[in-house]
Design a protein around this motif. Structure first.
Motif, PDB file in Angstrom:
ATOM      1  N   ILE A 140      -7.737  -0.558  -3.191  1.00  0.00           N
ATOM      2  CA  ILE A 140      -7.760  -1.822  -4.081  1.00  0.00           C
ATOM      3  C   ILE A 140      -6.846  -1.894  -5.203  1.00  0.00           C
ATOM      4  O   ILE A 140      -6.239  -2.903  -5.389  1.00  0.00           O
ATOM      5  CB  ILE A 140      -9.312  -1.864  -4.586  1.00  0.00           C
ATOM      6  CG1 ILE A 140     -10.311  -1.945  -3.303  1.00  0.00           C
ATOM      7  CG2 ILE A 140      -9.471  -2.854  -5.612  1.00  0.00           C
ATOM      8  CD1 ILE A 140     -11.710  -1.866  -4.038  1.00  0.00           C
ATOM      9  N   ARG A 141      -6.394  -0.657  -5.668  1.00  0.00           N
ATOM     10  CA  ARG A 141      -5.201  -0.528  -6.954  1.00  0.00           C
ATOM     11  C   ARG A 141      -4.124  -0.706  -6.317  1.00  0.00           C
ATOM     12  O   ARG A 141      -2.886  -0.998  -6.950  1.00  0.00           O
ATOM     13  CB  ARG A 141      -5.622   0.597  -7.525  1.00  0.00           C
ATOM     14  CG  ARG A 141      -6.770   0.618  -8.318  1.00  0.00           C
ATOM     15  CD  ARG A 141      -6.699   2.051  -9.138  1.00  0.00           C
ATOM     16  NE  ARG A 141      -7.984   1.922 -10.036  1.00  0.00           N
ATOM     17  CZ  ARG A 141      -8.297   2.893 -10.890  1.00  0.00           C
ATOM     18  NH1 ARG A 141      -7.502   4.093 -11.091  1.00  0.00           N
ATOM     19  NH2 ARG A 141      -9.351   2.772 -11.898  1.00  0.00           N
ATOM     20  N   GLN A 142      -3.959  -0.627  -4.759  1.00  0.00           N
ATOM     21  CA  GLN A 142      -2.210  -0.996  -4.318  1.00  0.00           C
ATOM     22  C   GLN A 142      -2.068  -2.358  -3.805  1.00  0.00           C
ATOM     23  O   GLN A 142      -1.293  -2.575  -3.032  1.00  0.00           O
ATOM     24  CB  GLN A 142      -2.204   0.114  -3.263  1.00  0.00           C
ATOM     25  CG  GLN A 142      -1.800   1.659  -3.772  1.00  0.00           C
ATOM     26  CD  GLN A 142      -1.499   2.634  -2.606  1.00  0.00           C
ATOM     27  OE1 GLN A 142      -1.690   2.086  -1.584  1.00  0.00           O
ATOM     28  NE2 GLN A 142      -1.158   3.849  -2.984  1.00  0.00           N
ATOM     29  N   THR A 143      -3.117  -3.300  -4.222  1.00  0.00           N
ATOM     30  CA  THR A 143      -2.869  -4.534  -3.897  1.00  0.00           C
ATOM     31  C   THR A 143      -1.434  -5.151  -4.510  1.00  0.00           C
ATOM     32  O   THR A 143      -1.183  -4.780  -5.743  1.00  0.00           O
ATOM     33  CB  THR A 143      -4.035  -5.515  -4.347  1.00  0.00           C
ATOM     34  OG1 THR A 143      -5.257  -5.040  -4.254  1.00  0.00           O
ATOM     35  CG2 THR A 143      -3.948  -6.942  -3.876  1.00  0.00           C
ATOM     36  N   ASN A 144      -0.755  -5.859  -3.598  1.00  0.00           N
ATOM     37  CA  ASN A 144       0.404  -6.367  -4.141  1.00  0.00           C
ATOM     38  C   ASN A 144       0.346  -7.614  -5.387  1.00  0.00           C
ATOM     39  O   ASN A 144      -0.401  -8.054  -5.382  1.00  0.00           O
ATOM     40  CB  ASN A 144       0.805  -7.378  -3.100  1.00  0.00           C
ATOM     41  CG  ASN A 144       2.625  -7.661  -3.076  1.00  0.00           C
ATOM     42  OD1 ASN A 144       2.576  -8.379  -4.113  1.00  0.00           O
ATOM     43  ND2 ASN A 144       3.137  -7.672  -2.010  1.00  0.00           N
ATOM     44  N   VAL A 165      -8.186 -11.385  -1.524  1.00  0.00           N
ATOM     45  CA  VAL A 165      -6.924 -10.703  -1.779  1.00  0.00           C
ATOM     46  C   VAL A 165      -7.017  -9.219  -1.717  1.00  0.00           C
ATOM     47  O   VAL A 165      -6.396  -8.416  -0.976  1.00  0.00           O
ATOM     48  CB  VAL A 165      -6.158 -11.115  -2.873  1.00  0.00           C
ATOM     49  CG1 VAL A 165      -4.797 -10.153  -3.051  1.00  0.00           C
ATOM     50  CG2 VAL A 165      -5.675 -12.530  -3.036  1.00  0.00           C
ATOM     51  N   LYS A 166      -7.801  -8.509  -2.602  1.00  0.00           N
ATOM     52  CA  LYS A 166      -7.962  -7.337  -2.762  1.00  0.00           C
ATOM     53  C   LYS A 166      -8.667  -6.401  -1.471  1.00  0.00           C
ATOM     54  O   LYS A 166      -7.998  -5.505  -0.940  1.00  0.00           O
ATOM     55  CB  LYS A 166      -8.744  -6.958  -4.169  1.00  0.00           C
ATOM     56  CG  LYS A 166      -8.001  -7.132  -5.214  1.00  0.00           C
ATOM     57  CD  LYS A 166      -8.606  -6.955  -6.790  1.00  0.00           C
ATOM     58  CE  LYS A 166      -7.966  -7.214  -7.920  1.00  0.00           C
ATOM     59  NZ  LYS A 166      -8.649  -6.630  -9.278  1.00  0.00           N
ATOM     60  N   LEU A 167      -9.770  -7.066  -1.103  1.00  0.00           N
ATOM     61  CA  LEU A 167     -10.437  -6.366  -0.050  1.00  0.00           C
ATOM     62  C   LEU A 167      -9.650  -6.346   1.222  1.00  0.00           C
ATOM     63  O   LEU A 167      -9.593  -5.342   1.819  1.00  0.00           O
ATOM     64  CB  LEU A 167     -11.897  -7.125  -0.026  1.00  0.00           C
ATOM     65  CG  LEU A 167     -12.832  -6.407   0.863  1.00  0.00           C
ATOM     66  CD1 LEU A 167     -13.147  -5.014   0.563  1.00  0.00           C
ATOM     67  CD2 LEU A 167     -14.087  -7.023   1.262  1.00  0.00           C
ATOM     68  N   PRO A 168      -9.216  -7.500   1.411  1.00  0.00           N
ATOM     69  CA  PRO A 168      -8.006  -7.553   2.791  1.00  0.00           C
ATOM     70  C   PRO A 168      -7.052  -6.585   2.813  1.00  0.00           C
ATOM     71  O   PRO A 168      -6.519  -5.876   3.845  1.00  0.00           O
ATOM     72  CB  PRO A 168      -7.687  -9.023   2.991  1.00  0.00           C
ATOM     73  CG  PRO A 168      -8.715  -9.881   2.370  1.00  0.00           C
ATOM     74  CD  PRO A 168      -9.162  -8.828   1.079  1.00  0.00           C
TER      75      PRO A 168
END
Length: 256
Positions: A140-144, A165-168
């Motif tokens: 989750i923290r490495q989301t673009n 966004v975060k979950l995918p």
């Protein structure tokens, strides 16, 4: 065909090396059994039905504990990833629990939850929790960051950003954690059966070791391997079908 043929050739080579090593080095049966003895133990166990209650006991405890541990890990990992304050309160204690050897707290789990399947489920859940927790939090923290900024520019809600966004983006990490937790959860089930149990494949291995019945031990080990492989392949299949946008998984599939 390659995914079936290559492992089959490897299995045949390993069996041939197994038989040859016994013949060349005159290894006694009480140390390493012949493949025929293991097949006979599997026949007696599964065709005659002796192993099935123990097989399903281990499978049941592993599946229930795995679902509980991974589900709780996803929830808490999401909360920690979304809230730095929540992380400060909880993360040190999660790390401390993970750093504690599970075999050391197994007697305490037995005292609290008894000698039935409940203690096995708790042990599996503890073993499955941490890799799932870490992978969820990191994913989750490495989301673009650019995607997050774009969604904020369009005034998207926090819930919308998380689910779209975060979950995918974290799905690849989550499925990687699920694969790791399959193996660790199975280890937890067997360890808890070693400590105290009258059922399960771990119990059968321990009972066979007392009688020096190595063929039965090998048969139970192969049964555990079958459970682990089936679980891992199921997670990989779901990963490939559900997270079809994951470039890492696609690259691995092309390499294979």
């Amino acid at each position: 065909m390659k995914t079936i043929l290559y492992p089959a050739l490897t299995a045949l080579a390993l069996i041939a090396a197994w038989i040859a090593s016994i013949e060349v080095f005159n290894v006694p049966n009480y140390l390493v059994p012949e493949p025929g003895a293991v097949l006979h133990a599997l026949k007696v166990g599964y065709i005659d039905g002796q192993y099935w209650p123990h097989f399903f006991f281990t499978l049941k405890s592993a599946v229930i504990g795995y679902v509980m541990g991974c589900g709780l890990a996803i929830v808490i990992g999401t909360m920690v990833a979304e809230s730095r304050t929540f992380e400060r309160f909880l993360y040190p204690y999660i790390v401390a629990l993970q750093s504690t050897p599970k075999i050391a707290i197994a007697p305490l789990i037995l005292v609290w939850f008894g000698f039935g399947i409940e203690s096995k489920v708790v042990m599996v859940a503890l073993m499955s929790f941490f890799p799932m927790f870490i992978n969820t939090m990191v994913g989750i923290r490495q989301t673009n960051a650019s995607m997050l900024n774009l969604m904020q520019v369009f005034s998207a809600s926090r819930t919308h950003i998380f689910f779209n966004v975060k979950l995918p983006a974290a799905a690849g990490h989550i499925f990687a954690g699920l694969q790791i937790s399959v193996v660790l959860g199975l280890i937890g089930a067997v360890v808890s059966e070693f400590v105290s149990s009258t059922q399960g494949l771990g119990y059968m291995i321990q009972a066979a070791s007392v009688n020096m019945d190595v063929a039965t031990m090998f048969a139970c080990l192969l049964s555990l391997v079958a459970i682990g492989l089936s679980g891992t392949q199921l997670i990989r299949y779901l990963h490939r079908k559900l997270v079809f946008w994951d470039e890492t998984h696609n690259a691995m599939g092309q390499t294979e």
